[in-house]
Design a protein around this motif. Structure first.
Motif, mmCIF file in Angstrom:
data_model
loop_
_atom_site.group_PDB
_atom_site.id
_atom_site.type_symbol
_atom_site.label_atom_id
_atom_site.label_comp_id
_atom_site.label_asym_id
_atom_site.label_seq_id
_atom_site.Cartn_x
_atom_site.Cartn_y
_atom_site.Cartn_z
ATOM 1 N N ARG A 120 -19.742 -1.875 43.641
ATOM 2 C CA ARG A 120 -19.875 -2.807 44.866
ATOM 3 C C ARG A 120 -19.990 -3.971 44.707
ATOM 4 O O ARG A 120 -19.551 -4.842 45.008
ATOM 5 C CB ARG A 120 -20.938 -2.315 46.027
ATOM 6 C CG ARG A 120 -20.409 -0.959 46.814
ATOM 7 C CD ARG A 120 -21.565 -0.089 47.441
ATOM 8 N NE ARG A 120 -20.970 0.908 48.257
ATOM 9 C CZ ARG A 120 -20.635 1.927 48.040
ATOM 10 N NH1 ARG A 120 -20.761 2.281 46.750
ATOM 11 N NH2 ARG A 120 -20.105 2.903 48.737
ATOM 12 N N GLU A 121 -20.638 -4.236 43.365
ATOM 13 C CA GLU A 121 -20.894 -5.481 42.944
ATOM 14 C C GLU A 121 -19.776 -6.257 42.325
ATOM 15 O O GLU A 121 -19.328 -7.457 42.380
ATOM 16 C CB GLU A 121 -22.255 -5.574 41.815
ATOM 17 C CG GLU A 121 -23.289 -5.343 42.554
ATOM 18 C CD GLU A 121 -24.452 -5.237 41.357
ATOM 19 O OE1 GLU A 121 -24.134 -5.050 40.118
ATOM 20 O OE2 GLU A 121 -25.803 -5.049 41.835
ATOM 21 N N LEU A 122 -19.035 -5.172 41.639
ATOM 22 C CA LEU A 122 -17.647 -5.519 41.061
ATOM 23 C C LEU A 122 -16.814 -6.001 42.347
ATOM 24 O O LEU A 122 -15.882 -6.904 42.199
ATOM 25 C CB LEU A 122 -17.333 -4.495 40.173
ATOM 26 C CG LEU A 122 -15.575 -4.598 39.737
ATOM 27 C CD1 LEU A 122 -15.741 -5.787 38.762
ATOM 28 C CD2 LEU A 122 -15.364 -3.427 39.009
ATOM 29 N N GLY A 123 -16.776 -5.234 43.330
ATOM 30 C CA GLY A 123 -16.051 -5.399 44.480
ATOM 31 C C GLY A 123 -16.307 -6.982 45.130
ATOM 32 O O GLY A 123 -15.378 -7.854 45.314
ATOM 33 N N GLU A 124 -17.419 -7.452 45.036
ATOM 34 C CA GLU A 124 -17.762 -8.572 45.436
ATOM 35 C C GLU A 124 -17.193 -9.536 44.526
ATOM 36 O O GLU A 124 -16.645 -10.820 44.959
ATOM 37 C CB GLU A 124 -19.384 -8.828 45.496
ATOM 38 C CG GLU A 124 -19.973 -7.999 46.766
ATOM 39 C CD GLU A 124 -21.588 -8.111 46.660
ATOM 40 O OE1 GLU A 124 -22.226 -9.114 45.959
ATOM 41 O OE2 GLU A 124 -22.035 -7.403 47.413
ATOM 42 N N LEU A 170 -12.998 -5.853 50.858
ATOM 43 C CA LEU A 170 -14.710 -5.722 50.265
ATOM 44 C C LEU A 170 -15.325 -5.126 51.419
ATOM 45 O O LEU A 170 -16.220 -4.447 51.149
ATOM 46 C CB LEU A 170 -15.299 -7.196 49.959
ATOM 47 C CG LEU A 170 -16.601 -7.124 49.835
ATOM 48 C CD1 LEU A 170 -17.057 -6.350 48.320
ATOM 49 C CD2 LEU A 170 -17.231 -8.684 49.465
ATOM 50 N N THR A 171 -15.369 -5.568 52.732
ATOM 51 C CA THR A 171 -15.876 -4.758 53.756
ATOM 52 C C THR A 171 -15.588 -3.414 53.757
ATOM 53 O O THR A 171 -16.565 -2.600 54.260
ATOM 54 C CB THR A 171 -15.422 -5.652 55.020
ATOM 55 O OG1 THR A 171 -15.855 -7.124 55.061
ATOM 56 C CG2 THR A 171 -16.217 -4.831 56.338
ATOM 57 N N GLU A 172 -14.196 -3.166 53.750
ATOM 58 C CA GLU A 172 -13.966 -1.548 53.826
ATOM 59 C C GLU A 172 -14.766 -0.788 52.641
ATOM 60 O O GLU A 172 -15.199 0.285 52.845
ATOM 61 C CB GLU A 172 -12.515 -1.433 53.685
ATOM 62 C CG GLU A 172 -12.079 -0.102 53.605
ATOM 63 C CD GLU A 172 -10.535 0.049 53.289
ATOM 64 O OE1 GLU A 172 -10.187 1.167 53.234
ATOM 65 O OE2 GLU A 172 -9.948 -1.037 53.514
#
Length: 290
Positions: A120-124, A170-172
Motif C-alpha cells: 500500500r505504501e508503494l501504491g501511494e 489508490l483508493t481502490e
C-alpha cells in the motif's frame, strides 16, 4: 471448489520444532510471561488460517498451505542429513539450506503483515508520481528494491495518466480487504528468491554444539531485517547456522564446533526476538537465559 480443510497453520514447521526436544522426548517452552512448561509443536508457532488464500469469488483454499507442506517434507530430510556431525554436505545441500532459510524469513506473520503494508505504501508513491521529479521518484522506488531503469519506465507511464485516475486506483487499493485475492498478505512470500540470492552470496557455517550444551529456538527464528549484515539460527538443539557477509564465493557449507560464548549469544538472540515463545530441550536451559 478448491479444497479447504486446514486451519492450524505453522509459521515455524513442526519438524523444525521437534528437533529441539530433550532426550526424554519432551519439548519445553518459555512463554512471554516467563512461564516455562512442556509444550506441543502442534499448538505453538502457529496461526489459524495464516496461509489460506481466496479466489475472486471469495472461495478459500488450502493450496498455499498444501504447497508449503510439500516443501517442508523435503526440508525435514535436509535437516536430518545435516544433523549428523559426520555428514559431508554438498553444494546442493547448501543451496537447499539457503532456500529453507529464505522461506522461513518470508513466511512469518509479521512479514506477511508488513508486506501488505508495504504494498500500500508503494501504491501511494505510484499514485503521487505527478508530485515528484524523476530523481525523487527514482529514490523513493529504490526503497522498494526497484531498479533505476524500471523506475524510469514506470515514471513515464504513470505521468501519462491523469492524476485523478491514479488517486482513484489508490483508493481502490487501500479499500481492499486484507484477504482480497488482488493483494493478499501471502504475496510477501514472493520475496523468497531475493532473500535466497542474498543468502547464497554469504558465508555459511554449520555450528555443532558440544554434548553438554544446547541451542534453543524462538518463534521468530530469523531476524526480520538486515540479513546481509549476518545472523544466526538454530536448526536443532545441537546444530545452528551462522551466516556472515563475505567477498569470496563459498560453494560448500563450512562446519565447526560452536564455542560456549557463541551458543549463549545465539540463545539470547532467539529469546530476545521471540514473538510468543522460545523452546528448548529442558526447563533448566530456558530458565538460564536472561
Amino acid at each position: 471448489m478448491s479444497k479447504f480443510e486446514k486451519a492450524n497453520h505453522h509459521y515455524v514447521p513442526q519438524h523444525w520444532q521437534r528437533n529441539f526436544r530433550g532426550a526424554n522426548g519432551h519439548l519445553f517452552g518459555r512463554l512471554r510471561n516467563g512461564e516455562i512448561k512442556v509444550v506441543s509443536s502442534r499448538t505453538i508457532m502457529q496461526e489459524d488460517y495464516l496461509y489460506t488464500v481466496f479466489d475472486e469469488k471469495w472461495n478459500p483454499s488450502d493450496s498455499l498451505e498444501d504447497a508449503l507442506s510439500v516443501v517442508e517434507a523435503r526440508d525435514a530430510k535436509l535437516l536430518q542429513r545435516l544433523h549428523n556431525p559426520g555428514y559431508v554436505s554438498t553444494a546442493d545441500d547448501r543451496n537447499h539450506l539457503c532456500a529453507l532459510l529464505a522461506l522461513q524469513a518470508t513466511r512469518h506473520p509479521d512479514i506477511l503483515n508488513r508486506g501488505a503494508k508495504r504494498s500500500r505504501e508503494l501504491g501511494e508513491v505510484l499514485a503521487n508520481s505527478h508530485s515528484y521529479s524523476l530523481d525523487e521518484f527514482t529514490a523513493r522506488m529504490a526503497s522498494f528494491a526497484v531498479s533505476e531503469a524500471d523506475a524510469h519506465d514506470c515514471y513515464i507511464v504513470l505521468r501519462s495518466r491523469p492524476r485523478e485516475q491514479l488517486i482513484a486506483e489508490l483508493t481502490e487499493l487501500t479499500d481492499l480487504s486484507p484477504q482480497a485475492y488482488q493483494l493478499p498478505p501471502q504475496d510477501a512470500l514472493r520475496a523468497k528468491p531475493l532473500v535466497e540470492a542474498q543468502l547464497k552470496s554469504m558465508e555459511l557455517w554449520l555450528l555443532d554444539a558440544p554434548g553438554t550444551e544446547a541451542f534453543v529456538l524462538g518463534d521468530t527464528p530469523i531476524p526480520q531485517s538486515d540479513l546481509h549484515q549476518g545472523f544466526s539460527v538454530p536448526l536443532s538443539r545441537s546444530l545452528a547456522v551462522l551466516a556472515r557477509p563475505t567477498q569470496s564465493i563459498q560453494p560448500l557449507l563450512s562446519r565447526r564446533s560452536a564455542t560456549a560464548s557463541e551458543i549463549a549469544e545465539i540463545n539470547q538472540t532467539q529469546a530476545d526476538n521471540a514473538l510468543h515463545v522460545v523452546i528448548g530441550p529442558s526447563a533448566a536451559l530456558l530458565n538460564a537465559i536472561p
